[in-house]
Design a protein around this motif. Structure first.
Motif, PDB file in Angstrom:
ATOM      1  N   LEU A 115       0.847  -1.186   0.000  1.00  0.00           N
ATOM      2  CA  LEU A 115       0.000   0.000   0.000  1.00  0.00           C
ATOM      3  C   LEU A 115       0.886   1.241   0.000  1.00  0.00           C
ATOM      4  N   TYR A 116       0.682   2.111  -0.981  1.00  0.00           N
ATOM      5  CA  TYR A 116       1.386   3.386  -1.048  1.00  0.00           C
ATOM      6  C   TYR A 116       0.402   4.475  -0.628  1.00  0.00           C
ATOM      7  N   VAL A 117       0.562   4.993   0.583  1.00  0.00           N
ATOM      8  CA  VAL A 117      -0.369   5.998   1.106  1.00  0.00           C
ATOM      9  C   VAL A 117       0.165   7.379   0.711  1.00  0.00           C
ATOM     10  N   VAL A 118      -0.270   7.834  -0.453  1.00  0.00           N
ATOM     11  CA  VAL A 118       0.263   9.055  -1.069  1.00  0.00           C
ATOM     12  C   VAL A 118      -0.902   9.846  -1.652  1.00  0.00           C
ATOM     13  N   ASP A 119      -0.780  11.177  -1.685  1.00  0.00           N
ATOM     14  CA  ASP A 119      -1.910  12.007  -2.093  1.00  0.00           C
ATOM     15  C   ASP A 119      -2.309  11.781  -3.551  1.00  0.00           C
ATOM     16  N   SER A 120      -3.540  12.167  -3.838  1.00  0.00           N
ATOM     17  CA  SER A 120      -4.161  11.856  -5.133  1.00  0.00           C
ATOM     18  C   SER A 120      -3.427  12.486  -6.306  1.00  0.00           C
ATOM     19  N   ARG A 121      -2.708  13.576  -6.068  1.00  0.00           N
ATOM     20  CA  ARG A 121      -2.022  14.261  -7.171  1.00  0.00           C
ATOM     21  C   ARG A 121      -0.938  13.401  -7.810  1.00  0.00           C
ATOM     22  N   GLN A 122      -0.512  12.353  -7.105  1.00  0.00           N
ATOM     23  CA  GLN A 122       0.510  11.459  -7.639  1.00  0.00           C
ATOM     24  C   GLN A 122      -0.091  10.263  -8.382  1.00  0.00           C
ATOM     25  N   GLY A 123      -1.382  10.369  -8.696  1.00  0.00           N
ATOM     26  CA  GLY A 123      -2.081   9.243  -9.307  1.00  0.00           C
ATOM     27  C   GLY A 123      -1.458   8.746 -10.597  1.00  0.00           C
ATOM     28  N   GLU A 124      -1.122   9.662 -11.499  1.00  0.00           N
ATOM     29  CA  GLU A 124      -0.560   9.235 -12.787  1.00  0.00           C
ATOM     30  C   GLU A 124       0.798   8.574 -12.604  1.00  0.00           C
ATOM     31  N   HIS A 125       1.596   9.103 -11.673  1.00  0.00           N
ATOM     32  CA  HIS A 125       2.903   8.486 -11.406  1.00  0.00           C
ATOM     33  C   HIS A 125       2.734   7.034 -10.998  1.00  0.00           C
ATOM     34  N   PHE A 126       1.782   6.772 -10.080  1.00  0.00           N
ATOM     35  CA  PHE A 126       1.613   5.406  -9.603  1.00  0.00           C
ATOM     36  C   PHE A 126       1.005   4.502 -10.661  1.00  0.00           C
ATOM     37  N   GLU A 127       0.165   5.034 -11.514  1.00  0.00           N
ATOM     38  CA  GLU A 127      -0.369   4.222 -12.607  1.00  0.00           C
ATOM     39  C   GLU A 127       0.773   3.747 -13.513  1.00  0.00           C
ATOM     40  N   LYS A 128       1.678   4.656 -13.847  1.00  0.00           N
ATOM     41  CA  LYS A 128       2.831   4.277 -14.681  1.00  0.00           C
ATOM     42  C   LYS A 128       3.749   3.311 -13.932  1.00  0.00           C
ATOM     43  N   PHE A 129       4.003   3.645 -12.684  1.00  0.00           N
ATOM     44  CA  PHE A 129       4.907   2.841 -11.866  1.00  0.00           C
ATOM     45  C   PHE A 129       4.379   1.412 -11.717  1.00  0.00           C
ATOM     46  N   PHE A 130       3.091   1.269 -11.424  1.00  0.00           N
ATOM     47  CA  PHE A 130       2.506  -0.063 -11.275  1.00  0.00           C
ATOM     48  C   PHE A 130       2.540  -0.826 -12.599  1.00  0.00           C
ATOM     49  N   ALA A 131       2.334  -0.081 -13.702  1.00  0.00           N
ATOM     50  CA  ALA A 131       2.360  -0.725 -15.020  1.00  0.00           C
ATOM     51  C   ALA A 131       3.755  -1.245 -15.359  1.00  0.00           C
ATOM     52  N   MET A 132       4.786  -0.688 -14.721  1.00  0.00           N
ATOM     53  CA  MET A 132       6.166  -1.102 -14.977  1.00  0.00           C
ATOM     54  C   MET A 132       6.565  -2.347 -14.192  1.00  0.00           C
ATOM     55  N   ALA A 133       5.805  -2.696 -13.161  1.00  0.00           N
ATOM     56  CA  ALA A 133       6.223  -3.779 -12.271  1.00  0.00           C
ATOM     57  C   ALA A 133       6.352  -5.110 -13.004  1.00  0.00           C
ATOM     58  N   GLU A 134       5.321  -5.502 -13.739  1.00  0.00           N
ATOM     59  CA  GLU A 134       5.344  -6.808 -14.401  1.00  0.00           C
ATOM     60  C   GLU A 134       6.431  -6.899 -15.470  1.00  0.00           C
TER      61      GLU A 134
END
Length: 671
Positions: free
Chosen positions: A414-433
Motif C-alpha cells: 500500500l502506497y499511502v500518497v496524495d491523489s495528485r501522484q495518481g498518474e505516477h503510480f499508474e505508470k509505476f505499477f504498469a512497470m512492475a510486471e
C-alpha cells in the motif's frame, strides 16, 4: 463476531437448491436502514427471482422456508418487493454479551492469514520541517497498519524518507554559503530549517522572475479568449433562433475560460508575492543578486552528493541525524512508529542496476540523451535517468520495489500518497510486471488535500505549507480551553491537577487532529477547522473520548457503592447468559451496535477507509448516550438488570477504547 457472515452462511445453505452461485447471492445482506423492520435485511430475492423467472416475493418465500436461523433471529419476515427482514432474537443477544465479555478481542475474529502487507506511508523530505501536507499520509498509514494487524494480516511498515534528493542539495548550498557552523552545532534543527527556507526562497524568487512573463502572456491570451467567448455567448442570447442547448453551451464555454483566467491570475499574484518578498527586503535582495543562478548551483551540489563528493557526503552524514531527530520528535508526539525507515539514499547503489535491467529487457528508449520507458496507455514516457546521469523518483521507486520483493516478499503493498501522484503510480505499477515483479498487489491508497477556511490548500502568507507542529500546538491549546475550562475542572472529584489537565489536553488535541482527518472520506479534500475538531458534540474524537470517560466514571462509582472493583474480571466471574435481561429498547440498540464492531473493522480494512470505523464509533457513542439517559445503571435493585447494564457500560468502554486505539488515538479516564 461478524453477524452478516453468520447470516450469509445460513442463507447460502438455504439457496443451494436454487442456484449454483448461492454464496454470491447470500452475501447480499445489509444492515437495515430502519430498525422497525429489523436489524439486517437480505436483498437477494430480487436478483435471484429474476434469474429463476419467479416473482421476488415467491423467491423470498422459498428462501425463508428453507432458512434455519432460529438460534440467531426471530422468524424472518418478507416486505415490499421481496426484502427478507431479520431481527436478532433476545437469546442470541444475551449469549453474545457473554461471549464479548469473555473474549479479550470482544469476539472480533483473528485467524492465521497469508496476507503479507507492506505499508509505505508518511515519507517526508527530512531536510525541512514536517508540514500540514504530511498529516494525512501519516495518520492514514498508521491507522491502516494497526487495523490490518488486528485483523490478522502480517504487516510491515516502511517510512521511505526523502533523504537524498534536491532538498539536501538546498541545505548543503545554504550551509556552505549562509551557514555559521557554530550556530548550527549549537542548535542544529532550527538552524538547518532556517538555511533551507532562505535558500529555497532565493530559488523560488529566481524561478518566479523567470515564470512571470510567461504567466502574463498567458493571461493576455486567455483574456482575449474570454472576450471572444463572451461575445459569442452574448450573440447567442440575443439570437431568437438559437436553441437553449446552444445558449447553454456558449455560457459554459465562457465560464470555463473565466475559470482558467482566474487560476492564471491567482498564479500571477502568488508569483509576484514571491518576487516582492525578496525585492522589498534589502538583505534578501542583496543575497539574491549575489547568488544569481542558485537553482542550477543547488542541482550541482546535489549531483556532487550523489557522485560521492567527499565534502558533500561528509556534510550530509553530519546533518542527516539532526534532521531525523526533528521528524522523530513529531512522530513520538503522534505515537506513530515504523518497522523500517529506509530512505532514498538506501537505494542509491541499486539505481544503475535498475536502468541496466530495463535495458536488458528492451524496455528503454534514448530521447535527447535521457533514458525513458514508454508505458502502454500513456502519452508521456517515464524518465528514469536524465541526460546528465541523474536518476529520478521513478528509478528509486522501481529499485525500492525490487528490494521489497527480495527482502519482505509481500503479497500486497500500500502506497499511502496524495491523489495528485495518481498518474505516477499508474505508470509505476504498469512497470512492475515488465520488470519481472509479479504476484504483488500494488495499491495507491490516495487521499485529498487539507484545506484552509478559504477552501484552498493551507499555506502561510508567504505561500509555504503550514508547519505540522504548530497545528498540533493549536489543537492542544483549543482542547485545553474546551475540556479543562475552570467551571468543568471545579466540578471534578477528586480535583484535577495542572499536570493532569495538560496531559488530557495533549491527548484530546492530538486525537482531534487525527480523527478529523480519518473521519473524512479518504479521497475527498477537507477544511481544517480546529474549533470543530475539538468540539464535544458531533462526530469528533472529543465526543467519543468523552463517551469513554463517562463509562469509566460509572464503573468507578459502581465500585465505590458495591465496595469492590467492577471490572472485566469481576463481571466475567458472573458471566452466564441466564443472568442477563435485555428489556429496554436502549439496551437492545446499544447491544446491537456493539455486535457490529467487527463489521465496521472488516469494511474499513477491505476498502482502506478509516472513516468507516470513525462512523461506527460515533454511532456507538450516540447509542451509549441514549442508553445512559434512559437506563439507570447505578442503585438498581434488580441484580439481573444491574449486571446487564454494568456489562453494557464496560463493553462500550472497551470497544470505544479499542476502536480509538486502532485509529491511533488515546483515551483519558476522565474529562
Amino acid at each position: 463476531m461478524h453477524i452478516p457472515q453468520l447470516l450469509a452462511d445460513r442463507f447460502a445453505i438455504a439457496m443451494e437448491p436454487l442456484t449454483d452461485d448461492a454464496k454470491r447471492y447470500a452475501e447480499m445482506i445489509r444492515p437495515s436502514s430502519n430498525p422497525q423492520f429489523g436489524d439486517y435485511q437480505c436483498n437477494a430475492a430480487m436478483s435471484l427471482g429474476k434469474h429463476l423467472g419467479q416473482s421476488p416475493q415467491q423467491t423470498a418465500a422459498t428462501i425463508v422456508e428453507a432458512l434455519d436461523v432460529t438460534d440467531l433471529c426471530d422468524p424472518p419476515t418478507i416486505a415490499g418487493p421481496g426484502f427478507i427482514n431479520l431481527r436478532l432474537n433476545d437469546e442470541f443477544l444475551r449469549r453474545s454479551l457473554v461471549q464479548m465479555l469473555l473474549d479479550d478481542r470482544v469476539t472480533v475474529g483473528h485467524s492465521a492469514s497469508t496476507r503479507r502487507v507492506l505499508i509505505d506511508f508518511s515519507s517526508p523530505n527530512v531536510a525541512k520541517p514536517m508540514h500540514v501536507g504530511h498529516i494525512r499520509s501519516t495518520v492514514i498509514g498508521d491507522c491502516l497498519a494497526r487495523l490490518l494487524r488486528f485483523l490478522g494480516a502480517d504487516v510491515t511498515t516502511d517510512n521511505h524518507l526523502g533523504d537524498w534528493g534536491t532538498q539536501f542539495g538546498i541545505i548543503i548550498y545554504g550551509y556552505k554559503h549562509f551557514g555559521d557552523p557554530a550556530i548550527v552545532a549549537a542548535d542544529p534543527v532550527p538552524a538547518l530549517a532556517q538555511l533551507y527556507r532562505l535558500t529555497n526562497q532565493l530559488i523560488e524568487y529566481e524561478q518566479a522572475k523567470s515564470r512571470l512573463p510567461e504567466l502574463k502572456a498567458r493571461e493576455e491570451q486567455t483574456d482575449a479568449l474570454l472576450q471572444e467567448a463572451q461575445a459569442i455567448a452574448d450573440a447567442a442570447e440575443q439570437d431568437a433562433e438559437r436553441s437553449n442547448k446552444e445558449k447553454k453551451k456558449a455560457r459554459k464555454a465562457t465560464a470555463s475560460v473565466q475559470s482558467r483566467l482566474k487560476s492564471i491570475r491567482s498564479d500571477i499574484e502568488s508569483t509576484q508575492q514571491k518576487i516582492s518578498a525578496v525585492q522589498e527586503d534589502a538583505a534578501l535582495a542583496s543575497k539574491a543578486e549575489a547568488h544569481a543562478g542558485v537553482s542550477e548551483a543547488v542541482l550541482v551540489e546535489t549531483a556532487k552528493l550523489h557522485a560521492g563528493d567527499s565534502e558533500n557526503l561528509a556534510l550530509w552524514q553530519g546533518l542527516l541525524p539532526h534532521c531525523k531527530d526533528e521528524i522523530n520528535r513529531i512522530y513520538n508526539r503522534l505515537d506513530v512508529h515504523f518497522d523500517h525507515v529506509l530512505g532514498e539514499s538506501f537505494y542509491h547503489d541499486r539505481l544503475a542496476g535498475v536502468v541496466k535491467e530495463l535495458d536488458r529487457r528492451g524496455l528503454t528508449t534514448r530521447s535527447d540523451g535521457a533514458v525513458c520507458v514508454f508505458v502502454p496507455g500513456f502519452d508521456a514516457p517515464m524518465i528514469i535517468q536524465k541526460r546528465d546521469g541523474a536518476y529520478l523518483y521513478a528509478t528509486t521507486d522501481l529499485a525500492t520495489l525490487q528490494y521489497r520483493q527480495e527482502v519482505f516478499d509481500p503479497t500486497e503493498i500500500l502506497y499511502v500518497v496524495d491523489s495528485r501522484q495518481g498518474e505516477h503510480f499508474e505508470k509505476f505499477f504498469a512497470m512492475a510486471e515488465p520488470l519481472g515483479i509479479e504476484n504483488i498487489h500494488l495499491v495507491h491508497v490516495n487521499f485529498g488535500t487539507v484545506l484552509g477556511a478559504d477552501g484552498k490548500p493551507m499555506k502561510t502568507r508567504s505561500g509555504t505549507l503550514i508547519g505540522l507542529e504548530g497545528l498540533l500546538d493549536d489543537a492542544v491549546a483549543k482542547a485545553f480551553d474546551v475540556v479543562c475550562d475552570p467551571d468543568r475542572v471545579a466540578r471534578m472529584d477528586p480535583p484535577m491537577s495542572a499536570a493532569e489537565q495538560s496531559a488530557i489536553a495533549e491527548v484530546v488535541g492530538i486525537g482531534a487532529i487525527k480523527y478529523a482527518d480519518l473521519s473524512h472520506e479518504r479521497t475527498s479534500d477537507y477544511k481544517f477547522d480546529v474549533d470543530k475538531m475539538v468540539a464535544m458534540e458531533g462526530n469528533t474524537a472529543t465526543y467519543v473520548q468523552y463517551s469513554y470517560s463517562r463509562t469509566q466514571s460509572i464503573l468507578r462509582k459502581a465500585s465505590l457503592r458495591m465496595g469492590s472493583e467492577v471490572s472485566l474480571d469481576s463481571l466475567r466471574d458472573e458471566a452466564d447468559a441466564s443472568g442477563y435481561a435485555i428489556q429496554h429498547v436502549a439496551e437492545r440498540s446499544l447491544t446491537v451496535m456493539l455486535l457490529k464492531f467487527e463489521e465496521s473493522l472488516k469494511i474499513a480494512g477491505q476498502h482502506y477507509t478509516p472513516n468507516q470505523l470513525c462512523d461506527y464509533l460515533y454511532e456507538t457513542a450516540k447509542a451509549y448516550s441514549v442508553f445512559n439517559e434512559q437506563c439507570r445503571v447505578l442503585d438498581n435493585d434488580d441484580p439481573t438488570v444491574a449486571r446487564t447494564r454494568l456489562t453494557l457500560v464496560l463493553l462500550t468502554g472497551t470497544i470505544l477504547k479499542l476502536g480509538l486505539d486502532l485509529l491511533g488515538i488515546d483515551v483519558v479516564e476522565r474529562m
